[in-house]
Write an enzyme that holds these catalytic residues in place. Structure first.
Site, PDB file in Angstrom:
ATOM      1  N   ASN A 123       0.814  -1.228   0.000  1.00 57.91           N
ATOM      2  CA  ASN A 123       0.000   0.000   0.000  1.00 57.91           C
ATOM      3  C   ASN A 123       0.844   1.274   0.000  1.00 57.91           C
ATOM      4  O   ASN A 123       0.459   2.265  -0.610  1.00 57.91           O
ATOM      5  CB  ASN A 123      -1.012  -0.010   1.150  1.00 57.91           C
ATOM      6  N   LYS A 146      12.236  -7.480   1.746  1.00 60.66           N
ATOM      7  CA  LYS A 146      11.407  -8.283   0.842  1.00 60.66           C
ATOM      8  C   LYS A 146      10.143  -7.459   0.554  1.00 60.66           C
ATOM      9  O   LYS A 146       9.220  -7.420   1.356  1.00 60.66           O
ATOM     10  CB  LYS A 146      11.057  -9.616   1.524  1.00 60.66           C
ATOM     11  N   VAL A 201      -2.875  -9.173  10.127  1.00 62.06           N
ATOM     12  CA  VAL A 201      -2.740  -9.795  11.446  1.00 62.06           C
ATOM     13  C   VAL A 201      -2.313 -11.250  11.293  1.00 62.06           C
ATOM     14  O   VAL A 201      -1.390 -11.719  11.961  1.00 62.06           O
ATOM     15  CB  VAL A 201      -4.058  -9.707  12.244  1.00 62.06           C
ATOM     16  N   GLU A 221       3.439  -4.029  12.570  1.00 63.61           N
ATOM     17  CA  GLU A 221       2.453  -2.990  12.281  1.00 63.61           C
ATOM     18  C   GLU A 221       1.357  -3.672  11.474  1.00 63.61           C
ATOM     19  O   GLU A 221       1.541  -3.973  10.302  1.00 63.61           O
ATOM     20  CB  GLU A 221       3.144  -1.861  11.511  1.00 63.61           C
ATOM     21  N   CYS A 255      -3.275   1.282   6.556  1.00 61.33           N
ATOM     22  CA  CYS A 255      -3.420   0.603   7.847  1.00 61.33           C
ATOM     23  C   CYS A 255      -4.125   1.506   8.847  1.00 61.33           C
ATOM     24  O   CYS A 255      -4.909   1.053   9.662  1.00 61.33           O
ATOM     25  CB  CYS A 255      -2.059   0.194   8.371  1.00 61.33           C
ATOM     26  N   GLU A 432       7.301   3.158  14.980  1.00 57.80           N
ATOM     27  CA  GLU A 432       8.163   3.583  13.882  1.00 57.80           C
ATOM     28  C   GLU A 432       8.023   5.098  13.744  1.00 57.80           C
ATOM     29  O   GLU A 432       7.130   5.701  14.316  1.00 57.80           O
ATOM     30  CB  GLU A 432       7.759   2.866  12.595  1.00 57.80           C
TER      31      GLU A 432
HETATM   32  P1  NAI Z   1       0.146  -9.924   3.931  1.00 61.74           P
HETATM   33  O1  NAI Z   1       0.264  -9.553   5.360  1.00 61.74           O
HETATM   34  O2  NAI Z   1       0.024 -11.360   3.600  1.00 61.74           O
HETATM   35  O3  NAI Z   1       1.405  -9.332   3.117  1.00 61.74           O
HETATM   36  C1  NAI Z   1       2.226  -8.266   3.565  1.00 61.74           C
HETATM   37  C2  NAI Z   1       3.672  -8.611   3.266  1.00 61.74           C
HETATM   38  O4  NAI Z   1       3.992  -9.831   3.921  1.00 61.74           O
HETATM   39  C3  NAI Z   1       3.982  -8.844   1.779  1.00 61.74           C
HETATM   40  O5  NAI Z   1       5.269  -8.355   1.481  1.00 61.74           O
HETATM   41  C4  NAI Z   1       3.989 -10.357   1.680  1.00 61.74           C
HETATM   42  O6  NAI Z   1       4.774 -10.829   0.612  1.00 61.74           O
HETATM   43  C5  NAI Z   1       4.572 -10.747   3.004  1.00 61.74           C
HETATM   44  N1  NAI Z   1       4.265 -12.107   3.444  1.00 61.74           N
HETATM   45  C6  NAI Z   1       3.146 -12.850   3.184  1.00 61.74           C
HETATM   46  N2  NAI Z   1       3.225 -14.054   3.763  1.00 61.74           N
HETATM   47  C7  NAI Z   1       4.416 -14.091   4.435  1.00 61.74           C
HETATM   48  C8  NAI Z   1       5.076 -15.058   5.239  1.00 61.74           C
HETATM   49  N3  NAI Z   1       4.530 -16.249   5.488  1.00 61.74           N
HETATM   50  N4  NAI Z   1       6.278 -14.751   5.772  1.00 61.74           N
HETATM   51  C9  NAI Z   1       6.835 -13.541   5.551  1.00 61.74           C
HETATM   52  N5  NAI Z   1       6.265 -12.591   4.787  1.00 61.74           N
HETATM   53  C10 NAI Z   1       5.071 -12.854   4.233  1.00 61.74           C
HETATM   54  O7  NAI Z   1      -1.051  -9.097   3.363  1.00 61.74           O
HETATM   55  P2  NAI Z   1      -1.837  -9.280   1.976  1.00 61.74           P
HETATM   56  O8  NAI Z   1      -2.108 -10.727   1.757  1.00 61.74           O
HETATM   57  O9  NAI Z   1      -1.117  -8.554   0.927  1.00 61.74           O
HETATM   58  O10 NAI Z   1      -3.186  -8.488   2.299  1.00 61.74           O
HETATM   59  C11 NAI Z   1      -4.166  -9.065   3.149  1.00 61.74           C
HETATM   60  C12 NAI Z   1      -4.712  -8.034   4.097  1.00 61.74           C
HETATM   61  O11 NAI Z   1      -3.668  -7.588   4.930  1.00 61.74           O
HETATM   62  C13 NAI Z   1      -5.255  -6.762   3.492  1.00 61.74           C
HETATM   63  O12 NAI Z   1      -6.583  -6.918   3.048  1.00 61.74           O
HETATM   64  C14 NAI Z   1      -5.132  -5.798   4.646  1.00 61.74           C
HETATM   65  O13 NAI Z   1      -6.235  -5.934   5.509  1.00 61.74           O
HETATM   66  C15 NAI Z   1      -3.903  -6.258   5.366  1.00 61.74           C
HETATM   67  N6  NAI Z   1      -2.740  -5.429   5.051  1.00 61.74           N
HETATM   68  C16 NAI Z   1      -2.374  -4.471   5.955  1.00 61.74           C
HETATM   69  C17 NAI Z   1      -1.336  -3.622   5.689  1.00 61.74           C
HETATM   70  C18 NAI Z   1      -0.947  -2.565   6.650  1.00 61.74           C
HETATM   71  O14 NAI Z   1      -0.481  -1.517   6.241  1.00 61.74           O
HETATM   72  N7  NAI Z   1      -1.066  -2.806   7.942  1.00 61.74           N
HETATM   73  C19 NAI Z   1      -0.582  -3.692   4.434  1.00 61.74           C
HETATM   74  C20 NAI Z   1      -1.007  -4.781   3.569  1.00 61.74           C
HETATM   75  C21 NAI Z   1      -2.055  -5.588   3.889  1.00 61.74           C
END
Ligand code: NAI
Ligand code: MG
Length: 451
Positions: A123, A146, A201, A221, A255, A432
């Site tokens: 995002n 990453k 989460v 975060e 977020c 942060e």
């Molecule tokens: P995600 O939490 O799966 O992905 C975020 C990052 O984590 C990406 O770089 C991804 O490649 C990495 N990742 C995924 N699985 C991992 C693992 N097992 N080990 C280490 N890194 C890993 O989020 P996703 O699937 O892109 O989106 C799902 C939901 O997460 C969204 O709908 C939103 O609600 C939330 N989200 C919240 C964010 C925030 O700013 N707090 C940012 C992105 C998503």
């Protein structure tokens, strides 16, 4: 966001992560011993380079992420500012001396924790890269980042520019690839001394578990369901503009989005009438054509957002506007979502309890300050809150009562890089930005001499 392939990147594997970590260990040996004043100079140089090349990076980010060019410019400005801010901290990481009596001298030193791993979401790919990498470098750490699978471009470009600015080879490494593959290999690796993770989460919980066997430190975060609280005496037009900005910026993919409007019954009708009118007038479109709202980041995410809204519709909730996927009016394609407002939601409704991460506002009607505080605190999250009222005593009472890492009165977000940011509860832990942002990357060593 447009539905067309824009670029292709390698899917890094465990062996790529291992190579990056080997490089980082070598980079760390040089960087931790680089004089703080020199680290300061190099990070300032990086900030300048990013500033000079901001427009290039902004266009790249708009194309890569689907966000509007103006939003991408804001992201790039924060990125440059983060390097500038932490450059100024690099030579001020001082310890203290501790009096122990005549025969002892004791002081503390603040040493870099080592190699830090940065899992970056899609995002805010550019500023979130800098939010972790800039303080890590200021502290003398080396980095393996990453980026998210859909938005890896600017992290790669920035890593190159950091090298140009004088960051030695091996200090900043980027491995592109899938989360469960490259990301998972990185966070479970015993060479990693600290993990900075921003994302969902459930993935965050998995990262904590992966970090546990090596007892690796973490900053998490994990988003939220942050309230914009509007009491009966608040300035209605300010509430409307604040709410619009808080939920529809970056198409709601923030977020800290103000995804809940907690509003007093006395001003509910007036605020909602104006808010719905303004939401309907927002123009969707390709980021480079200066729309009000850009695309969602991926088709999978569009489906996720829509599934939340469809479920609310099936529960019979009142969708005042929006509620459907949309396309770019010029091309008839792309992954857009209508600005959506769901009214009168009960406290336990899933649209109130779960992060939707799209342009979807959940409205909760309350009566008075006490109920407003209870409803504002009625989720498992605690990231951000906005409080609108003309009564300074109510504002301050609410600011103290609301469970959040940062609270703004009579606005939603205010301040920038200088203000510490982070959450409570399921929003995660650690802070942060601000001077707090550097704490994750330093550890204290106490040295005592008997004489
Ligand atoms: P995600 O939490 O799966 O992905 C975020 C990052 O984590 C990406 O770089 C991804 O490649 C990495 N990742 C995924 N699985 C991992 C693992 N097992 N080990 C280490 N890194 C890993 O989020 P996703 O699937 O892109 O989106 C799902 C939901 O997460 C969204 O709908 C939103 O609600 C939330 N989200 C919240 C964010 C925030 O700013 N707090 C940012 C992105 C998503
Ligand atoms: Mg995921």
């Amino acid at each position: 966001g447009s539905g067309q392939a824009f670029a292709e990147f390698s899917a890094g594997k465990a062996e790529d992560v291992s190579r990056a970590l080997e490089a980082a260990e070598q980079g760390l040996a040089i960087w931790r011993d680089t004089a703080p004043a020199e680290r300061c100079r190099i990070l300032n140089c990086a900030a300048m380079l990013i500033g000079e090349r901001a427009e290039y990076l902004s266009v790249l980010e708009a194309l890569d992420s689907g966000k509007t060019l103006d939003e991408a410019r804001g992201d790039v400005r924060s990125c440059a500012r983060l390097f500038e801010y932490y450059a100024g901290a690099a030579d001020k990481l001082e310890g203290r001396s501790i009096p122990l009596g005549k025969d002892l001298s004791c002081w503390t030193e603040r040493e870099p924790v080592g190699v830090s791993a940065h899992i970056i979401p899609w995002n805010y790919p550019t500023s979130n890269f800098a939010r972790g990498v800039a303080p890590a470098l200021a502290a003398g750490c080396a980095v393996v980042a990453k980026p998210a699978e859909t938005t890896p471009f600017t992290a790669l470009v920035l890593a190159g520019w950091l090298g140009e600015a004088g960051v030695p080879a091996g200090v900043v490494n980027v491995v592109t690839g899938l989360g469960p593959d490259a990301g998972a290999s990185l966070v479970r690796h015993p060479e990693v001394a600290h993990i900075t993770f921003t994302g969902s989460v459930s993935t965050g919980v998995g990262v904590m578990q992966a970090a546990a066997p090596s007892v690796t430190r973490l900053t998490l975060e994990l988003g939220g369901k942050s309230p914009l609280v509007a009491l009966a005496d608040s300035d209605v037009d300010k509430v409307v503009d604040g709410a619009l900005w808080a939920i529809f910026s970056n198409a709601g993919q923030i977020c800290s989005a103000g995804s809940r409007l907690v509003i007093d019954r006395k001003i509910h009708a007036e605020v909602l009438e104006k808010l719905v009118g303004k939401a309907r007038a927002l123009r969707l479109g390709h980021g480079l054509r200066h729309p009000d709202i850009g695309a969602l980041n991926s088709h999978a995410h569009l489906e996720r957002v829509h599934a939340h809204v469809e479920a609310a519709r099936r529960r019979g909730r009142s969708i005042l506007t929006g509620g459907n996927p949309a396309v770019d009016p010029e091309t008839g394609k792309g992954w857009f979502y209508e600005p959506t407002i769901i009214d009168g939601l009960p406290r336990d409704d899933p649209a109130v309890q779960y992060e939707i991460f799209g342009p979807v506002l959940a409205v909760q009607i309350v009566e008075g300050e006490e109920e407003a505080a209870a409803i504002a605190n009625g989720t498992e999250f605690g990231l951000v809150a906005g409080i609108y009222t003309r009564d300074i005593e109510k504002a301050l009472r609410l600011a103290r009562a609301i469970n959040a890492g940062q609270v703004t009165i009579n606005d939603y977000w205010a301040g920038g890089v200088e203000v510490p940011f982070g959450g409570n509860g399921k929003s995660g832990f650690g802070r942060e930005k601000g001077l707090e942002g550097i704490e994750a990357y330093v550890r204290t060593k106490a040295i005592t001499i008997r004489h």
